[in-house]
Design an enzyme around this catalytic site. Sequence first.
Site, PDB file in Angstrom:
ATOM      1  N   LYS A 176       3.432   4.820  -3.727  1.00  0.00           N
ATOM      2  CA  LYS A 176       4.259   4.110  -4.703  1.00  0.00           C
ATOM      3  C   LYS A 176       4.633   5.037  -5.850  1.00  0.00           C
ATOM      4  O   LYS A 176       3.826   5.829  -6.320  1.00  0.00           O
ATOM      5  CB  LYS A 176       3.501   2.891  -5.243  1.00  0.00           C
ATOM      6  CG  LYS A 176       3.358   1.761  -4.237  1.00  0.00           C
ATOM      7  CD  LYS A 176       2.724   0.542  -4.877  1.00  0.00           C
ATOM      8  CE  LYS A 176       2.683  -0.635  -3.915  1.00  0.00           C
ATOM      9  NZ  LYS A 176       2.066  -1.825  -4.530  1.00  0.00           N
ATOM     10  N   HIS A 247      -1.663  -4.933   6.508  1.00  0.00           N
ATOM     11  CA  HIS A 247      -2.462  -4.587   5.331  1.00  0.00           C
ATOM     12  C   HIS A 247      -3.954  -4.858   5.563  1.00  0.00           C
ATOM     13  O   HIS A 247      -4.796  -4.305   4.852  1.00  0.00           O
ATOM     14  CB  HIS A 247      -1.963  -5.391   4.123  1.00  0.00           C
ATOM     15  CG  HIS A 247      -1.829  -4.554   2.885  1.00  0.00           C
ATOM     16  ND1 HIS A 247      -0.969  -3.475   2.788  1.00  0.00           N
ATOM     17  CD2 HIS A 247      -2.459  -4.628   1.687  1.00  0.00           C
ATOM     18  CE1 HIS A 247      -1.070  -2.938   1.580  1.00  0.00           C
ATOM     19  NE2 HIS A 247      -1.962  -3.616   0.899  1.00  0.00           N
ATOM     20  N   ARG A 250      -5.840  -1.748   6.122  1.00  0.00           N
ATOM     21  CA  ARG A 250      -6.064  -1.022   4.862  1.00  0.00           C
ATOM     22  C   ARG A 250      -7.242  -1.639   4.107  1.00  0.00           C
ATOM     23  O   ARG A 250      -8.100  -0.925   3.587  1.00  0.00           O
ATOM     24  CB  ARG A 250      -4.787  -1.071   4.026  1.00  0.00           C
ATOM     25  CG  ARG A 250      -4.865  -0.400   2.658  1.00  0.00           C
ATOM     26  CD  ARG A 250      -3.461  -0.356   2.064  1.00  0.00           C
ATOM     27  NE  ARG A 250      -3.429  -0.173   0.634  1.00  0.00           N
ATOM     28  CZ  ARG A 250      -3.420   1.007   0.021  1.00  0.00           C
ATOM     29  NH1 ARG A 250      -3.496   2.112   0.736  1.00  0.00           N
ATOM     30  NH2 ARG A 250      -3.343   1.098  -1.288  1.00  0.00           N
TER      31      ARG A 250
END
Length: 308
Positions: A176, A247, A250
């Site tokens: 990001k 996700h 993760r």
Amino acid sequence: MSVKQISDQEILSMYLNYERVEKGLSSNTLESYGRDLAIYLDFLSRNKKTILKVARSDIERFLDERKEQGSKVRTVARNKVSVVNLYKFLLMENYISKNPTDNLEVIRLKRILPESLTTNEVDDLLSVHNEKTDKGLRDKAIFELMYSSGLRVTELCSLKIEDISFEGKYLRIFGKGKRERIVPINDSALDILRRYIHTSRVIMVKGKNTRELFLNFRGDKISRVGIWKIVKETMRKSGIEKNVHPHTLRHSFATHLIQHGADLRSVQRMLGHSDITTTEIYTHVDASHLKKQIDKHPKHPKHTRNNI
């Protein structure tokens, strides 16, 4: 441009361009801001207001309306952040002299612990793929990498071959805000990546000059939707009934690291979190795991009752 000449749509476009160029926000974050602010602009239009001519009470009414429409607390909180950031920008650029979002009521969110997989469930997922097929080898490489390195889906899709150091055993990730980080990669993931690159990927690339690591069968960079489909297909084949999404791997990566003694700062760096408070949620996940383990103690009430 004077205040009288600028429209709400021009302000929105100018603001989103600032977030994209100056702050380097991802396209997904920009789309989220854009959706939130489009809803806000619709509210203003219906109430004969403009972005530059509102009071705090107007913004409070907007958020109240969102709640009344049945939006989840987390969604309303995100709406609020989008509006607040817009007015911070306008104040910085001198389009307004006072920020109407100052002293807005804080929207308190209940901390939701991310669901993760057990190590056995991860093993089950990794055993689903048939490595003798091009698709199976690619899909297993994707799962190995997501779990062993904790990558975001967008990071996985954007990963290039040259971002892998086979000798150094690490990945170079641009996360990001285009922040670069180095993430270690284990031997198991390196092995399957090497096999995928030299076999399946050679067939998938179809002679195209692309450096992205993971491709679809048209030779193009795999998309986020493509990753979702692979995860859903793998879950169906594995028989695991949890609500797993990309996700989740993760989350599992971070949770298992904490459970096995990794320090919080190291996990923060590997995940690419700018704020360690974001990483701290995994200590709560681990605490929840430990509470379940204490039930196995022989002196736990449920065991002593059975022995009476």
